[in-house]
Design a protein around this motif. Structure first.
Motif, short mmCIF file in Angstrom:
data_model
loop_
_atom_site.label_atom_id
_atom_site.label_comp_id
_atom_site.label_asym_id
_atom_site.label_seq_id
_atom_site.Cartn_x
_atom_site.Cartn_y
_atom_site.Cartn_z
N GLU A 158 -8.43 12.11 -9.00
CA GLU A 158 -9.65 11.59 -9.61
C GLU A 158 -9.73 10.08 -9.68
O GLU A 158 -10.80 9.54 -9.92
CB GLU A 158 -9.81 12.16 -11.03
CG GLU A 158 -9.94 13.68 -11.02
CD GLU A 158 -10.11 14.27 -12.40
OE1 GLU A 158 -10.08 13.51 -13.40
OE2 GLU A 158 -10.26 15.50 -12.47
N GLN A 159 -8.60 9.38 -9.51
CA GLN A 159 -8.63 7.92 -9.67
C GLN A 159 -7.88 7.20 -8.57
O GLN A 159 -6.74 7.53 -8.25
CB GLN A 159 -8.03 7.51 -11.00
CG GLN A 159 -8.98 7.71 -12.15
CD GLN A 159 -8.56 6.90 -13.35
OE1 GLN A 159 -7.36 6.76 -13.62
NE2 GLN A 159 -9.51 6.37 -14.06
N LEU A 160 -8.55 6.21 -8.02
CA LEU A 160 -7.99 5.31 -7.03
C LEU A 160 -7.61 4.03 -7.79
O LEU A 160 -8.42 3.50 -8.55
CB LEU A 160 -9.07 5.02 -5.99
CG LEU A 160 -8.75 4.19 -4.79
CD1 LEU A 160 -7.68 4.86 -3.96
CD2 LEU A 160 -10.01 4.03 -3.96
N VAL A 161 -6.36 3.57 -7.61
CA VAL A 161 -5.87 2.42 -8.39
C VAL A 161 -5.28 1.37 -7.44
O VAL A 161 -4.57 1.71 -6.49
CB VAL A 161 -4.78 2.87 -9.40
CG1 VAL A 161 -4.27 1.68 -10.22
CG2 VAL A 161 -5.31 3.96 -10.32
N LEU A 162 -5.58 0.10 -7.71
CA LEU A 162 -4.86 -0.99 -7.06
C LEU A 162 -3.73 -1.37 -8.00
O LEU A 162 -3.97 -1.78 -9.15
CB LEU A 162 -5.75 -2.21 -6.80
CG LEU A 162 -4.96 -3.39 -6.20
CD1 LEU A 162 -4.60 -3.12 -4.74
CD2 LEU A 162 -5.73 -4.69 -6.32
N PHE A 163 -2.50 -1.16 -7.54
CA PHE A 163 -1.32 -1.52 -8.33
C PHE A 163 -0.74 -2.82 -7.80
O PHE A 163 -0.79 -3.10 -6.61
CB PHE A 163 -0.24 -0.44 -8.21
CG PHE A 163 -0.54 0.83 -8.95
CD1 PHE A 163 -0.38 0.89 -10.33
CD2 PHE A 163 -0.95 1.97 -8.28
CE1 PHE A 163 -0.63 2.07 -11.02
CE2 PHE A 163 -1.20 3.15 -8.96
CZ PHE A 163 -1.04 3.20 -10.33
N GLU A 164 -0.15 -3.59 -8.72
CA GLU A 164 0.65 -4.74 -8.33
C GLU A 164 2.08 -4.45 -8.75
O GLU A 164 2.32 -3.79 -9.76
CB GLU A 164 0.12 -6.03 -8.94
CG GLU A 164 -0.06 -6.01 -10.42
CD GLU A 164 -0.76 -7.26 -10.95
OE1 GLU A 164 -0.16 -7.90 -11.84
OE2 GLU A 164 -1.87 -7.56 -10.51
N THR A 165 3.04 -4.91 -7.94
CA THR A 165 4.44 -4.60 -8.21
C THR A 165 5.10 -5.72 -9.03
O THR A 165 4.88 -6.90 -8.77
CB THR A 165 5.23 -4.39 -6.91
OG1 THR A 165 5.14 -5.57 -6.12
CG2 THR A 165 4.69 -3.21 -6.12
N HIS A 166 5.90 -5.29 -9.98
CA HIS A 166 6.71 -6.18 -10.82
C HIS A 166 8.13 -5.63 -10.77
O HIS A 166 8.55 -4.89 -11.67
CB HIS A 166 6.16 -6.20 -12.26
CG HIS A 166 4.79 -6.76 -12.38
ND1 HIS A 166 4.56 -8.07 -12.71
CD2 HIS A 166 3.57 -6.20 -12.16
CE1 HIS A 166 3.25 -8.30 -12.73
NE2 HIS A 166 2.63 -7.18 -12.39
N PRO A 167 8.90 -5.99 -9.72
CA PRO A 167 10.20 -5.35 -9.47
C PRO A 167 11.21 -5.48 -10.59
O PRO A 167 12.10 -4.65 -10.71
CB PRO A 167 10.71 -6.04 -8.21
CG PRO A 167 9.55 -6.76 -7.63
CD PRO A 167 8.55 -6.97 -8.70
N THR A 168 11.08 -6.48 -11.45
CA THR A 168 12.09 -6.67 -12.50
C THR A 168 11.70 -5.97 -13.80
O THR A 168 12.42 -6.07 -14.79
CB THR A 168 12.31 -8.17 -12.78
OG1 THR A 168 11.07 -8.75 -13.18
CG2 THR A 168 12.83 -8.88 -11.54
N GLU A 169 10.54 -5.30 -13.82
CA GLU A 169 10.08 -4.64 -15.04
C GLU A 169 10.19 -3.13 -14.91
O GLU A 169 10.28 -2.59 -13.81
CB GLU A 169 8.62 -5.04 -15.33
CG GLU A 169 8.45 -6.52 -15.59
CD GLU A 169 7.01 -6.92 -15.84
OE1 GLU A 169 6.21 -6.06 -16.28
OE2 GLU A 169 6.68 -8.09 -15.58
N THR A 170 10.15 -2.43 -16.05
CA THR A 170 10.13 -0.98 -16.07
C THR A 170 9.07 -0.53 -17.06
O THR A 170 9.15 -0.91 -18.22
CB THR A 170 11.50 -0.42 -16.53
OG1 THR A 170 12.51 -0.94 -15.67
CG2 THR A 170 11.52 1.09 -16.46
#
Length: 186
Positions: A158-170
């Motif tokens: 139902e949802q299309l999302v643009l994600f950005e990556t933050h490799p040092t975060e969880t």
């Protein structure tokens, strides 16, 4: 370090919960397990696309979304990328869906028209759950590690999302924008 972006279908919490509960029971030796909030189905990896391209992509997706409606997807068991001696990625397969492949192609076209160069490998929809095998010997029988829900759970995309990556975060993926697929009423 440049920010990296990708477009994906978000997963409903009930699917994330199934995958997370399964993960908690695993004895498989992988170097890193994906955080439950980061589960998704990638449609297009954009790399370090410039803000102007991201803006254009968002505008074009918002125009195009009116012809897309929610559709059903079903999980289809565990698979790996890489060799059985050293699998790089453990993932959950998604049953073939004409709607998913059509959506992915349209998203791909919008991104390319916005000036973003994308991967040319054939599209293989999946949900990554772990990376980098660190076990001894081969990863033989994946079925021994599966539960029925990995083959039977279905959900609505139902949802299309643009994600950005933050490799040092969880979790490491943050929503930049999201677009809901529309239910058409006649």
């Amino acid at each position: 370090m440049a920010m990296h972006y990708f477009l994906a279908l978000s997963l409903p919490n009930q699917i994330k919960k199934i995958l997370n509960e399964w993960k908690q029971q695993q004895q498989l030796s992988f170097q890193s397990w994906v955080h439950w909030e980061d589960y998704h189905i990638t449609l297009a990896f954009l790399g370090s696309a410039p803000p102007s391209s991201l803006h254009t992509i968002q505008q074009e997706l918002e125009k195009a979304v009116y012809k897309w409606k929610p559709f059903s997807l079903q999980l289809q068991g565990l698979r790996t990328f890489g060799t059985s001696e050293r699998p790089r990625v453990l993932w959950v397969d998604v049953k073939h869906s004409k709607e998913l492949f059509t959506l992915q192609r349209e998203v791909h076209t919008i991104c390319e028209e916005a000036g973003v160069s994308l991967e040319t490998r054939p599209y293989r929809p999946h949900i990554t759950v772990a990376r980098r095998w660190k076990g001894q010997g081969q990863l033989y029988d994946l079925q021994a590690n599966e539960i029925e829900e990995l083959y039977t759970a279905s959900f609505s995309a139902e949802q299309l999302v643009l994600f950005e990556t933050h490799p040092t975060e969880t979790p490491k993926y943050k929503e930049n924008f999201k677009i809901s697929l529309h239910s058409h009423s006649s």
